[in-house]
Design an enzyme around this catalytic site. Structure first.
Site, PDB file in Angstrom:
ATOM      1  N   GLU A  91      17.936 -17.966 -22.485  1.00 18.38           N
ATOM      2  CA  GLU A  91      17.672 -17.251 -20.848  1.00 18.38           C
ATOM      3  C   GLU A  91      17.498 -16.349 -20.506  1.00 18.38           C
ATOM      4  O   GLU A  91      16.175 -15.783 -20.526  1.00 18.38           O
ATOM      5  CB  GLU A  91      18.678 -17.547 -19.742  1.00 18.38           C
ATOM      6  N   TYR A 137      27.352 -22.785 -24.319  1.00 20.95           N
ATOM      7  CA  TYR A 137      27.108 -21.453 -23.530  1.00 20.95           C
ATOM      8  C   TYR A 137      26.428 -20.718 -24.037  1.00 20.95           C
ATOM      9  O   TYR A 137      25.304 -20.009 -23.229  1.00 20.95           O
ATOM     10  CB  TYR A 137      28.339 -21.067 -22.992  1.00 20.95           C
TER      11      TYR A 137
HETATM   12  C1  LIG Z   1      19.862 -14.391  -7.940  1.00 21.17           C
HETATM   13  C2  LIG Z   1      19.722 -13.904  -9.317  1.00 21.17           C
HETATM   14  C3  LIG Z   1      20.980 -15.014  -9.888  1.00 21.17           C
HETATM   15  C4  LIG Z   1      20.838 -14.390 -10.698  1.00 21.17           C
HETATM   16  C5  LIG Z   1      21.967 -14.546 -11.666  1.00 21.17           C
HETATM   17  C6  LIG Z   1      22.953 -14.640 -13.348  1.00 21.17           C
HETATM   18  C7  LIG Z   1      23.802 -14.805 -13.563  1.00 21.17           C
HETATM   19  C8  LIG Z   1      24.311 -14.173 -14.952  1.00 21.17           C
HETATM   20  C9  LIG Z   1      25.374 -15.588 -15.627  1.00 21.17           C
HETATM   21  C10 LIG Z   1      25.422 -16.390 -15.819  1.00 21.17           C
HETATM   22  C11 LIG Z   1      25.499 -17.589 -16.794  1.00 21.17           C
HETATM   23  C12 LIG Z   1      24.815 -19.075 -16.738  1.00 21.17           C
HETATM   24  C13 LIG Z   1      24.440 -20.081 -18.348  1.00 21.17           C
HETATM   25  C14 LIG Z   1      24.274 -20.667 -18.619  1.00 21.17           C
HETATM   26  O1  LIG Z   1      23.370 -21.272 -17.527  1.00 21.17           O
HETATM   27  C15 LIG Z   1      24.056 -21.292 -19.678  1.00 21.17           C
HETATM   28  C16 LIG Z   1      24.392 -22.347 -19.739  1.00 21.17           C
HETATM   29  O2  LIG Z   1      25.121 -23.689 -18.712  1.00 21.17           O
HETATM   30  S1  LIG Z   1      23.857 -23.205 -20.974  1.00 21.17           S
HETATM   31  C17 LIG Z   1      25.071 -25.333 -21.411  1.00 21.17           C
HETATM   32  C18 LIG Z   1      26.066 -24.716 -21.506  1.00 21.17           C
HETATM   33  N1  LIG Z   1      27.192 -24.693 -20.524  1.00 21.17           N
HETATM   34  C19 LIG Z   1      27.983 -25.268 -19.739  1.00 21.17           C
HETATM   35  O3  LIG Z   1      28.977 -26.046 -20.797  1.00 21.17           O
HETATM   36  C20 LIG Z   1      28.256 -25.012 -19.197  1.00 21.17           C
HETATM   37  C21 LIG Z   1      28.063 -26.508 -17.699  1.00 21.17           C
HETATM   38  N2  LIG Z   1      28.599 -26.057 -16.799  1.00 21.17           N
HETATM   39  C22 LIG Z   1      29.792 -26.372 -15.404  1.00 21.17           C
HETATM   40  O4  LIG Z   1      30.677 -26.614 -16.926  1.00 21.17           O
HETATM   41  C23 LIG Z   1      30.706 -26.382 -14.625  1.00 21.17           C
HETATM   42  O5  LIG Z   1      28.592 -25.645 -13.573  1.00 21.17           O
HETATM   43  C24 LIG Z   1      31.026 -25.253 -13.448  1.00 21.17           C
HETATM   44  C25 LIG Z   1      31.357 -24.933 -12.845  1.00 21.17           C
HETATM   45  C26 LIG Z   1      30.419 -24.175 -15.090  1.00 21.17           C
HETATM   46  C27 LIG Z   1      32.301 -25.429 -14.916  1.00 21.17           C
HETATM   47  O6  LIG Z   1      32.707 -26.539 -14.098  1.00 21.17           O
HETATM   48  P1  LIG Z   1      34.070 -26.654 -13.301  1.00 21.17           P
HETATM   49  O7  LIG Z   1      34.848 -26.003 -13.247  1.00 21.17           O
HETATM   50  O8  LIG Z   1      34.508 -28.297 -12.608  1.00 21.17           O
HETATM   51  O9  LIG Z   1      35.380 -27.449 -14.386  1.00 21.17           O
HETATM   52  P2  LIG Z   1      35.847 -28.796 -14.761  1.00 21.17           P
HETATM   53  O10 LIG Z   1      34.273 -29.854 -15.044  1.00 21.17           O
HETATM   54  O11 LIG Z   1      36.651 -28.758 -15.850  1.00 21.17           O
HETATM   55  O12 LIG Z   1      35.756 -29.803 -13.603  1.00 21.17           O
HETATM   56  C28 LIG Z   1      36.818 -29.267 -12.421  1.00 21.17           C
HETATM   57  C29 LIG Z   1      37.487 -30.029 -11.551  1.00 21.17           C
HETATM   58  O13 LIG Z   1      36.496 -30.605 -11.023  1.00 21.17           O
HETATM   59  C30 LIG Z   1      36.269 -32.296 -11.163  1.00 21.17           C
HETATM   60  N3  LIG Z   1      34.891 -32.159 -10.467  1.00 21.17           N
HETATM   61  C31 LIG Z   1      33.748 -30.967 -11.374  1.00 21.17           C
HETATM   62  N4  LIG Z   1      32.391 -31.518 -10.094  1.00 21.17           N
HETATM   63  C32 LIG Z   1      32.906 -33.220 -10.327  1.00 21.17           C
HETATM   64  C33 LIG Z   1      32.165 -33.760  -9.954  1.00 21.17           C
HETATM   65  N5  LIG Z   1      30.288 -33.867 -10.211  1.00 21.17           N
HETATM   66  N6  LIG Z   1      32.166 -35.408 -10.003  1.00 21.17           N
HETATM   67  C34 LIG Z   1      33.742 -35.281  -9.846  1.00 21.17           C
HETATM   68  N7  LIG Z   1      34.339 -34.799 -10.525  1.00 21.17           N
HETATM   69  C35 LIG Z   1      33.815 -33.614 -10.169  1.00 21.17           C
HETATM   70  C36 LIG Z   1      36.383 -32.111 -12.459  1.00 21.17           C
HETATM   71  O14 LIG Z   1      36.560 -34.187 -12.560  1.00 21.17           O
HETATM   72  C37 LIG Z   1      38.009 -31.285 -12.374  1.00 21.17           C
HETATM   73  O15 LIG Z   1      38.485 -32.536 -12.028  1.00 21.17           O
HETATM   74  P3  LIG Z   1      40.178 -32.161 -12.245  1.00 21.17           P
HETATM   75  O16 LIG Z   1      40.595 -30.533 -12.204  1.00 21.17           O
HETATM   76  O17 LIG Z   1      40.571 -33.397 -11.667  1.00 21.17           O
HETATM   77  O18 LIG Z   1      39.952 -32.932 -12.954  1.00 21.17           O
END
Ligand SMILES: CCCCCCCCCCCCC[C@@H](O)CC(=O)SCCNC(=O)CCNC(=O)[C@H](O)C(C)(C)COP(=O)(O)OP(=O)(O)OC[C@H]1O[C@@H](n2cnc3c(N)ncnc32)[C@H](O)[C@@H]1OP(=O)(O)O
Length: 242
Positions: A171, A164
């Site tokens: 970015e 992250y």
């Molecule tokens: C208009 C101008 C816009 C300007 C925006 C400026 C914003 C500035 C701040 C933003 C910074 C972002 C930086 C970022 O882009 C950098 C990176 O990403 S670098 C790479 C590292 N990143 C990561 O590791 C994060 C990756 N992303 C995620 O993990 C998800 O998108 C997130 C929403 C962040 C977290 O995921 P989630 O909340 O889903 O957590 P879980 O994975 O634990 O899931 C929770 C439960 O939901 C179920 N789930 C979710 N999705 C699915 C799916 N597709 N299929 C099936 N099930 C799903 C999951 O199984 C969990 O279920 P349970 O609770 O039963 O276990």
């Protein structure tokens, strides 16, 4: 009376059948979606490795994978819908911020400003995104199939600790590299006077976007740390917008 009890039983059976059918359709869709996304990010990985082995440089690599990256990162918009209709237990706000920031980076920075596409910071965030998304989507897939290898669960809830911040650095460095080109070109900006009597300066907007990482990124990071404690250590955690 019996018929009423039977009716109750019949209605309950019908409701349960509807729930089971809906559950099966949702599971089938999410399984398909996650497999497709895992495959897409794997295709991106193969394309990047192949390009680098052939060319020996990262110059031109972004152009080589841009179409695939734009397609699969934009397709992730569906996940905001998944949260909104409640077929996954995830915060709409957290998912929305994450997906929007990625789409903004892809379409309004790297795709719009060719001069920065060969920056090392672009390769940094693309590689970090790719590793993360393959881990994440394969986690969801195996979880849905009830055959989740521990190493994938471990990777899902540990790799983000380093990935992250690395992705954020990539970015922010990319947006910073874009600033001079945006200032010089005046792209996506509106100067006065104009018929709308509104001005907009994309250069200062990008500075605001960079500053927004300060309050927004920690929210995402702490969300993942909470998920990690919940999944790996069994803590009961209730998200604010749940
Ligand atoms: C208009 C101008 C816009 C300007 C925006 C400026 C914003 C500035 C701040 C933003 C910074 C972002 C930086 C970022 O882009 C950098 C990176 O990403 S670098 C790479 C590292 N990143 C990561 O590791 C994060 C990756 N992303 C995620 O993990 C998800 O998108 C997130 C929403 C962040 C977290 O995921 P989630 O909340 O889903 O957590 P879980 O994975 O634990 O899931 C929770 C439960 O939901 C179920 N789930 C979710 N999705 C699915 C799916 N597709 N299929 C099936 N099930 C799903 C999951 O199984 C969990 O279920 P349970 O609770 O039963 O276990």
């Amino acid at each position: 009376m019996a018929s009423g009890e039977e009716d109750g039983t019949v209605e309950e059976k019908e409701t349960n059948n509807k729930k089971r059918t809906k559950g099966a359709i949702v599971t089938a869709w999410l399984t398909f979606y996650n497999i497709a996304m895992t495959a897409g990010w794997l295709v991106l990985t193969v394309a990047m490795v192949k390009y680098y082995l052939q060319k020996g440089t990262h110059k031109g690599l972004y152009r080589n994978i841009a179409r695939t990256l734009k397609f699969f990162q934009t397709f992730a918009l569906l996940e905001v819908g998944h949260c909104a209709i409640g077929i996954v237990r995830t915060s709409v706000i957290v998912t929305g911020v994450q997906v929007c920031s990625r789409i903004f980076m892809v379409w309004f920075i790297t795709n719009s400003i060719r001069q920065i596409q060969n920056e090392e910071s672009v390769i940094l965030f693309v590689v970090v995104w790719t590793v993360t998304e393959i881990t994440r989507y394969s986690f969801y897939t195996f979880n849905l199939l009830n055959h989740l290898p521990y190493f994938i669960k471990w990777a899902r809830y540990n790799m983000f600790i380093v990935m992250y911040p690395l992705g954020v650095v990539g970015e922010l460095l990319t947006i910073h590299a874009a600033l001079p080109y945006v200032r010089r070109s005046g792209m996506y900006s509106l100067r006065l006077p104009n018929k709308y009597n509104v001005s907009f300066d994309y250069y200062y907007f990008l500075i605001i976007v960079m500053l927004s990482y300060i309050p927004l990124f920690p929210q995402l990071y702490f969300h993942m740390l909470r998920q990690r404690r919940r999944v790996l250590h069994g803590e009961i955690i209730v998200e604010k917008d749940e």
